[in-house]
Design a protein around this motif. Structure first.
Motif, PDB file in Angstrom:
ATOM      1  N   SER A  93       0.830  -1.196   0.000  1.00  0.00           N
ATOM      2  CA  SER A  93       0.000   0.000   0.000  1.00  0.00           C
ATOM      3  C   SER A  93       0.869   1.252   0.000  1.00  0.00           C
ATOM      4  N   ARG A  94       0.231   2.392  -0.064  1.00  0.00           N
ATOM      5  CA  ARG A  94       0.949   3.671   0.028  1.00  0.00           C
ATOM      6  C   ARG A  94       0.421   4.425   1.230  1.00  0.00           C
ATOM      7  N   PRO A  95       1.311   5.105   1.977  1.00  0.00           N
ATOM      8  CA  PRO A  95       0.819   5.891   3.100  1.00  0.00           C
ATOM      9  C   PRO A  95      -0.018   7.057   2.592  1.00  0.00           C
ATOM     10  N   MET A 122      -6.867  -0.135 -12.032  1.00  0.00           N
ATOM     11  CA  MET A 122      -6.229   1.030 -12.661  1.00  0.00           C
ATOM     12  C   MET A 122      -4.923   0.615 -13.332  1.00  0.00           C
ATOM     13  N   ARG A 123      -4.151  -0.225 -12.664  1.00  0.00           N
ATOM     14  CA  ARG A 123      -2.862  -0.621 -13.229  1.00  0.00           C
ATOM     15  C   ARG A 123      -3.088  -1.445 -14.497  1.00  0.00           C
ATOM     16  N   ARG A 124      -4.120  -2.296 -14.474  1.00  0.00           N
ATOM     17  CA  ARG A 124      -4.424  -3.103 -15.660  1.00  0.00           C
ATOM     18  C   ARG A 124      -4.865  -2.204 -16.819  1.00  0.00           C
ATOM     19  N   ASN A 294      -1.637  11.447 -12.791  1.00  0.00           N
ATOM     20  CA  ASN A 294      -0.538  10.552 -12.414  1.00  0.00           C
ATOM     21  C   ASN A 294       0.569  10.545 -13.463  1.00  0.00           C
ATOM     22  N   ILE A 295       0.215  10.528 -14.732  1.00  0.00           N
ATOM     23  CA  ILE A 295       1.252  10.523 -15.766  1.00  0.00           C
ATOM     24  C   ILE A 295       2.027  11.846 -15.713  1.00  0.00           C
ATOM     25  N   ASN A 296       1.306  12.955 -15.512  1.00  0.00           N
ATOM     26  CA  ASN A 296       1.996  14.242 -15.385  1.00  0.00           C
ATOM     27  C   ASN A 296       2.988  14.240 -14.222  1.00  0.00           C
ATOM     28  N   THR A 302      10.568  12.955 -13.450  1.00  0.00           N
ATOM     29  CA  THR A 302      11.524  11.888 -13.130  1.00  0.00           C
ATOM     30  C   THR A 302      12.503  11.670 -14.283  1.00  0.00           C
ATOM     31  N   THR A 303      11.950  11.589 -15.483  1.00  0.00           N
ATOM     32  CA  THR A 303      12.796  11.325 -16.641  1.00  0.00           C
ATOM     33  C   THR A 303      13.681  12.539 -16.932  1.00  0.00           C
ATOM     34  N   LEU A 304      13.116  13.715 -16.695  1.00  0.00           N
ATOM     35  CA  LEU A 304      13.884  14.944 -16.908  1.00  0.00           C
ATOM     36  C   LEU A 304      15.064  15.045 -15.931  1.00  0.00           C
ATOM     37  N   TRP A 305      14.830  14.735 -14.652  1.00  0.00           N
ATOM     38  CA  TRP A 305      15.946  14.742 -13.700  1.00  0.00           C
ATOM     39  C   TRP A 305      17.026  13.770 -14.150  1.00  0.00           C
ATOM     40  N   SER A 306      16.592  12.585 -14.593  1.00  0.00           N
ATOM     41  CA  SER A 306      17.574  11.573 -15.010  1.00  0.00           C
ATOM     42  C   SER A 306      18.428  12.101 -16.157  1.00  0.00           C
ATOM     43  N   MET A 307      17.792  12.815 -17.096  1.00  0.00           N
ATOM     44  CA  MET A 307      18.537  13.367 -18.233  1.00  0.00           C
ATOM     45  C   MET A 307      19.518  14.432 -17.775  1.00  0.00           C
ATOM     46  N   SER A 355      24.253   6.289 -14.393  1.00  0.00           N
ATOM     47  CA  SER A 355      23.706   7.566 -13.991  1.00  0.00           C
ATOM     48  C   SER A 355      22.551   7.372 -13.000  1.00  0.00           C
ATOM     49  N   LEU A 356      21.688   6.386 -13.265  1.00  0.00           N
ATOM     50  CA  LEU A 356      20.573   6.115 -12.357  1.00  0.00           C
ATOM     51  C   LEU A 356      21.056   5.543 -11.016  1.00  0.00           C
ATOM     52  N   ARG A 357      22.210   4.882 -11.035  1.00  0.00           N
ATOM     53  CA  ARG A 357      22.765   4.350  -9.789  1.00  0.00           C
ATOM     54  C   ARG A 357      23.302   5.480  -8.908  1.00  0.00           C
ATOM     55  N   LEU A 365      12.458   5.447  -3.198  1.00  0.00           N
ATOM     56  CA  LEU A 365      11.293   4.925  -3.910  1.00  0.00           C
ATOM     57  C   LEU A 365      10.048   5.716  -3.487  1.00  0.00           C
ATOM     58  N   VAL A 366       8.907   5.347  -4.009  1.00  0.00           N
ATOM     59  CA  VAL A 366       7.675   5.965  -3.517  1.00  0.00           C
ATOM     60  C   VAL A 366       7.330   5.189  -2.243  1.00  0.00           C
ATOM     61  N   PRO A 367       7.016   5.878  -1.130  1.00  0.00           N
ATOM     62  CA  PRO A 367       6.835   5.158   0.129  1.00  0.00           C
ATOM     63  C   PRO A 367       5.799   4.036   0.037  1.00  0.00           C
ATOM     64  N   HIS A 368       6.109   2.946   0.715  1.00  0.00           N
ATOM     65  CA  HIS A 368       5.171   1.835   0.822  1.00  0.00           C
ATOM     66  C   HIS A 368       4.474   1.911   2.183  1.00  0.00           C
ATOM     67  N   MET A 369       3.471   1.054   2.374  1.00  0.00           N
ATOM     68  CA  MET A 369       2.761   1.043   3.662  1.00  0.00           C
ATOM     69  C   MET A 369       2.150  -0.336   3.872  1.00  0.00           C
ATOM     70  N   ARG A 438       5.224  -5.629  -7.266  1.00  0.00           N
ATOM     71  CA  ARG A 438       3.882  -5.154  -7.621  1.00  0.00           C
ATOM     72  C   ARG A 438       3.799  -3.656  -7.836  1.00  0.00           C
ATOM     73  N   ARG A 439       4.419  -2.870  -6.950  1.00  0.00           N
ATOM     74  CA  ARG A 439       4.312  -1.421  -7.042  1.00  0.00           C
ATOM     75  C   ARG A 439       5.489  -0.809  -7.795  1.00  0.00           C
ATOM     76  N   SER A 440       6.263  -1.630  -8.499  1.00  0.00           N
ATOM     77  CA  SER A 440       7.424  -1.086  -9.200  1.00  0.00           C
ATOM     78  C   SER A 440       6.965  -0.179 -10.339  1.00  0.00           C
ATOM     79  N   CYS A 441       7.919   0.556 -10.899  1.00  0.00           N
ATOM     80  CA  CYS A 441       7.595   1.535 -11.926  1.00  0.00           C
ATOM     81  C   CYS A 441       7.255   0.849 -13.246  1.00  0.00           C
ATOM     82  N   PRO A 442       6.001   0.969 -13.714  1.00  0.00           N
ATOM     83  CA  PRO A 442       5.684   0.385 -15.015  1.00  0.00           C
ATOM     84  C   PRO A 442       6.303   1.198 -16.151  1.00  0.00           C
ATOM     85  N   GLY A 443       6.666   2.463 -15.862  1.00  0.00           N
ATOM     86  CA  GLY A 443       7.208   3.352 -16.883  1.00  0.00           C
ATOM     87  C   GLY A 443       8.632   3.024 -17.286  1.00  0.00           C
ATOM     88  N   ILE A 444       9.264   2.072 -16.629  1.00  0.00           N
ATOM     89  CA  ILE A 444      10.640   1.688 -16.957  1.00  0.00           C
ATOM     90  C   ILE A 444      10.756   1.307 -18.428  1.00  0.00           C
TER      91      ILE A 444
END
Ligand code: HEM
Ligand SMILES: *[C@@H]1O[C@H](CO)[C@@H](O)[C@H](O)[C@H]1NC(C)=O
Ligand SMILES: *[C@@H]1O[C@H](CO)[C@@H](O)[C@H](O)[C@H]1NC(C)=O
Length: 499
Positions: A93-95, A122-124, A294-296, A302-307, A355-357, A365-369, A438-444
């Motif tokens: 879950s997420r807090p 939603m994820r599906r 959520n996509i915004n 995230t991708t911009l910071w990585s670049m 670079s991501l390392r 990560l995004v906090p779990h709960m 389960r809660r990993s980034c699908p955007g990878i």
């Protein structure tokens, strides 16, 4: 005699009960004081570096009390496995907090909602239009077009090759256009496009209000919550205007096109799929807007910071730039880099990984709960704890990595050969820039090729250099509650390579 026993009975029962109910062992952590917990000791800035230091005192799992709230910090690969994978449901879950409740409409979104049926649905629904190989193949030409426009813009102005420019701004437009073309089949004309200015402004206000430390007191100490009402009103007002903006300028436009085409309408962008799911009754109109929201939030910055990080390190490591150029020349023999040949370029991919390392964009990560009380590393984790995995420390602990503070892509071809961010096969729990489970980034599936392509295009078109008078670019970091970005947006000289 029986009388005295009888009078003692309640006492005996009480003692027995309290022994069996003795709070089983909580994780270690600094001693906390009433009301504030550890908040005054640890402060607001729960940076990945500070938490890594605490883990050296308190061990791989420790507990901080932030006011009344429990925060569990995980700092070792085996326990990360437990939280993200082995006990992925328990910790899935997420807090929530008063501010996120506003920005997610009490969990009507996907990224921040609790683990359960709504999240699963939603994820599906989001997977088909956003997160498949088919989507990557369908859109990669478009991504390359947008990157090509960046290269053209950078070549056009003499200033860019003499004094340099703050590259973030142009890449931000590129990423908005990549994501808005995928979502809505529409794009922004320039950095001065009023809609672009409005979109970026709404999103940055949302980030600032959600990530600010200003509201902690009311979140941590329920008694103080009434004093937050001004802040919360600001959040509500922004959220209302922001969702209306997404709806009026983008979602409604798709609804009109769908309605005009009637039966003949062919689904032609991600939000068409999502609207389709809504019209079939699977999700609500609100859910559609929260997917856009959520996509915004999750995809662009995230991708911009990585670049920005990758480019800064490339400027400071010209040999890495030339190795990438050599690899492209040797392997592709004059053909352009495209999504379909990225897999032939291991050194380029190692550069993205490195670079991501070193600069993990979401270091905790995004906090779990955990909704229910749970067990972790032999300790009891109280129900509804915020659980963070220090992914940055897992990937930068000198006990596990050779010279972790050096930017050295070669490590992923040498001693770390086989370590991958993608969860195909064996997972290396030391390297989780996108989480896992389960809660990993699908955007990878989008983020890795986009990062690889943009670096390849820039490096094959330009020598990227520090501005005149500077040896190196400043790579100091600045963190928010979620993010790790470069403190000073880099000014970079793009000196065209003569073909
Ligand atoms: C380099 C870029 C990116 C990084 C480093 C990144 C990282 C992450 C991380 C660490 C998480 C949380 C994992 C966890 O809780 O265990 C996450 C979640 C998520 N990301 Fe990304 N991400 C990136 C790009 C993207 C993109 C491009 C998209 C969408 C197009 C995206 C969509 C999401 C979504 C929807 C979630 C929530 C998943 C869930 O809660 O079930 N991300 N991301
Ligand atoms: C935090 O953990 C303690 C110890 O188990 C528990 O008594 C308390 O209720 C928890 N706090 C919250 C806000 O759940
Ligand atoms: C940011 O970088 C520029 C040069 O690119 C430099 O002039 C400026 O002092 C830096 N600012 C900070 C806060 O480091």
């Amino acid at each position: 005699m029986p009388w005295s026993l009888l009078t003692l009975l309640p006492l005996i029962l009480y003692v027995l009960r309290s022994i069996s109910k003795r709070p089983s062992s909580l994780p270690p952590g600094p001693r906390s004081i009433p009301i504030f917990g550890n908040w005054l000791q640890v402060g607001n800035d729960l940076s990945h570096r500070f938490l890594a230091t605490l883990s050296q005192t308190y061990g791989p799992v420790f507990l901080l009390k932030l006011g009344s709230k429990n925060l569990t910090v995980v700092s070792d690969p085996e326990l990360a496995n437990q939280v993200l994978h082995a006990q992925g449901v328990e910790f899935g879950s997420r807090p929530r907090n008063v501010v996120f409740d506003i920005f997610t409409g009490n969990g009507q979104d996907m990224v921040f909602t609790v683990y359960g049926d709504h999240w699963r649905k939603m994820r599906r629904i989001m997977t088909l239009p956003f997160f498949t190989n088919k989507v990557v193949h369908q859109y990669s030409d478009m991504w390359e077009d947008e990157m090509g426009l960046v290269v053209e813009d950078l070549k056009r102005e003499e200033r860019v090759r003499k004094e340099g420019i703050v590259i973030r701004k142009r890449l931000q437009l590129m990423l908005y256009n990549i994501m808005y073309r995928m979502m809505f089949d529409t794009k922004f004309q320039s950095q001065d496009d009023p809609l672009f200015i409005e979109a970026t402004s709404f999103n940055s206000q949302r980030s600032r209000l959600a990530q600010s430390f200003e509201y902690n007191y009311g979140d941590f100490i329920p008694l103080l919550r009434p004093f937050l009402s001004n802040y919360l009103n600001k959040c509500r007002d922004l959220q209302r205007r922001r969702l209306a903006f997404f709806n009026n300028y983008f979602v409604e436009k798709r609804r009109e096109i769908i309605a005009a085409n009637g039966e003949k309408h062919k689904i032609s962008c991600a939000i068409d799929h999502i609207i389709d799911a809504q019209m079939k009754g699977e999700i609500s109109e609100e859910n559609v807007l929260y997917i856009v929201e959520n996509i915004n939030v999750a995809a662009i910055e995230t991708t911009l910071w990585s670049m920005e990080w990758a480019i800064a390190e490339l400027v400071n490591h010209p040999t890495v730039q030339s190795k990438i150029r050599d690899e492209i020349a040797t392997v592709l023999k004059g053909n352009p880099v495209t999504e379909s040949n990225l897999h032939e370029l291991p050194y380029l991919q190692a550069t993205v990984k490195e670079s991501l390392r070193l600069h993990t964009p979401i270091p905790l990560l995004v906090p779990h709960m955990n909704l229910e009380e749970a067990k972790l590393g032999g300790y009891t984790i109280p129900s509804e704890s915020k659980v963070v995995v220090n992914a940055w420390w897992l990937a930068n602990n000198p006990a596990w990595w050779k010279n972790p503070d050096k930017f050295r892509p070669e490590r992923f071809l040498e001693e770390e050969y086989g370590t991958d961010a993608v969860a195909g096969g064996k997972v290396d729990f030391r390297y989780l820039p996108f989480g896992v489970g389960r809660r990993s980034c699908p955007g990878i599936i989008l983020a890795l090729p986009i990062l690889g392509l943009v670096i390849a295009k820039l490096v094959s078109s330009f020598e990227m250099k520090a501005p005149p008078g500077l040896e190196k670019i400043d790579v100091s970091e600045e963190g928010g509650q979620f993010s790790l970005h470069i403190a000073n947006h880099s000014t970079v000289v793009f000196d065209p390579i003569k073909a």
